[in-house]
Design a protein around this motif. Structure first.
Motif, PDB file in Angstrom:
ATOM      1  N   UNK A 105       0.887  -1.390   0.162  1.00 34.95           N
ATOM      2  CA  UNK A 105       0.253  -0.398  -0.062  1.00 34.95           C
ATOM      3  C   UNK A 105       1.201   1.031   0.482  1.00 34.95           C
ATOM      4  N   UNK A 106       2.146   1.444   0.044  1.00 31.90           N
ATOM      5  CA  UNK A 106       3.239   2.309   0.189  1.00 31.90           C
ATOM      6  C   UNK A 106       3.439   2.839  -0.829  1.00 31.90           C
ATOM      7  N   UNK A 107       3.293   1.608  -1.762  1.00 32.51           N
ATOM      8  CA  UNK A 107       4.242   2.168  -3.553  1.00 32.51           C
ATOM      9  C   UNK A 107       3.203   2.041  -4.207  1.00 32.51           C
ATOM     10  N   UNK A 108       3.257   1.540  -5.708  1.00 36.54           N
ATOM     11  CA  UNK A 108       2.946   1.267  -6.400  1.00 36.54           C
ATOM     12  C   UNK A 108       0.596   0.688  -6.468  1.00 36.54           C
ATOM     13  N   UNK A 109       0.630  -0.147  -5.725  1.00 36.16           N
ATOM     14  CA  UNK A 109      -0.281  -0.694  -5.300  1.00 36.16           C
ATOM     15  C   UNK A 109      -1.174   0.787  -4.323  1.00 36.16           C
ATOM     16  N   UNK A 110      -1.047   1.474  -3.930  1.00 35.27           N
ATOM     17  CA  UNK A 110      -1.304   2.169  -3.225  1.00 35.27           C
ATOM     18  C   UNK A 110      -2.691   2.853  -3.782  1.00 35.27           C
TER      19      UNK A 110
END
Length: 263
Positions: A105-110
């Motif tokens: 969730x802290x990256x590209x899938x946020x």
């Protein structure tokens, strides 16, 4: 949903790629000094290294079902959150919740179609593989020995412990641009990758005629996925894993791939 590097390549072509990569590795590896005990070197030359195990673990993280050529579990993963927009067997892939950048969730899938709200796996980097193995086997992840044998779980754990990288060092988060030298990457791509993918990256269409997807498409749209596959290969096919090379070489390949046609 678009397939992700899903086309298989012929065995003979894959062997050619492996030979090219092997030649580069051999010529770029320092030669042992004459003083080195030849007997000692010969004794260890045949032994397996962690490089292969980590690469295999990277593929398992991508799609363990394709790696082991087993049937996918039925239904959606029991821990997949209601907030997620995916369903079915794909939710059992590690990358589906934790992301190609390993940051969840802290990256590209946020946000977007792969949002789950689940944290990434960067926190287990450097952890003892045995402890990671126990986490994979816990109730949340719901894996069993029948689904993923112990030997496979060991490789996945080894990748999570020793194979992760801080992708933000190599890919600009806002622009998606690889922090590499495209001119230098051209030499690697044209002598290794082009054997299967073609000089323009369009020999294989990972999508379909209506929505084509080529090397350049993936490199531009999802460079984190592209870098992961450059490092570890494509599950279920004979794609060479280049993780044995220095990471900057691979980022240079990615930078060059981003110059290739996207349609």
């Amino acid at each position: 949903m678009k397939s992700e590097f899903s086309r298989s390549v012929g065995w003979s072509v894959a062997v050619m790629s492996a030979m090219v990569a092997a030649v580069y590795f051999l010529v770029s590896t320092p030669v042992a000094s004459q003083e080195e005990d030849a007997t000692e070197g010969d004794r260890h030359a045949h032994e397996m290294t962690d490089v292969w195990d980590i690469a295999r673990g990277g593929e398992l993280y991508d799609n363990w079902m394709a790696v082991m050529e087993v049937d996918a579990p039925e239904g959606t993963h029991p821990a997949y959150p209601a907030a997620g927009k995916q369903e079915g067997p794909g939710t059992w892939r590690c990358k589906e919740c934790h992301g190609w950048d390993y940051m969840g969730v802290e990256g590209g899938y946020s946000k977007g179609s792969h949002y789950t709200g689940i944290k990434g796996v960067r926190g287990v980097a450097g952890m003892e593989p045995e402890k990671i193995h126990d986490i994979i086997m816990n109730k949340t992840h719901a894996f069993t020995k029948e689904m993923m044998p112990h030997s496979a779980m060991e490789k996945l754990a080894l990748f999570l412990s020793r194979g992760q990288i801080d992708v933000d060092q190599y890919i600009d988060r806002k622009t998606k641009a690889a922090r590499g030298n495209a001119g230098r990457g051209a030499g690697f791509y044209q002598n290794i990758c082009a054997v299967c993918h073609g000089f323009d990256g369009k020999t294989m269409n990972f999508g379909d005629d209506a929505a084509p997807e080529f090397v350049g498409t993936v490199a531009a749209d999802n460079p984190w996925e592209a870098l992961h596959k450059i490092r570890f290969g494509q599950p279920g096919v004979g794609m060479v894993a280049l993780g044995v090379l220095p990471i900057q070489d691979l980022v240079d390949i990615l930078a060059y791939a981003q110059t290739l046609p996207t349609e």
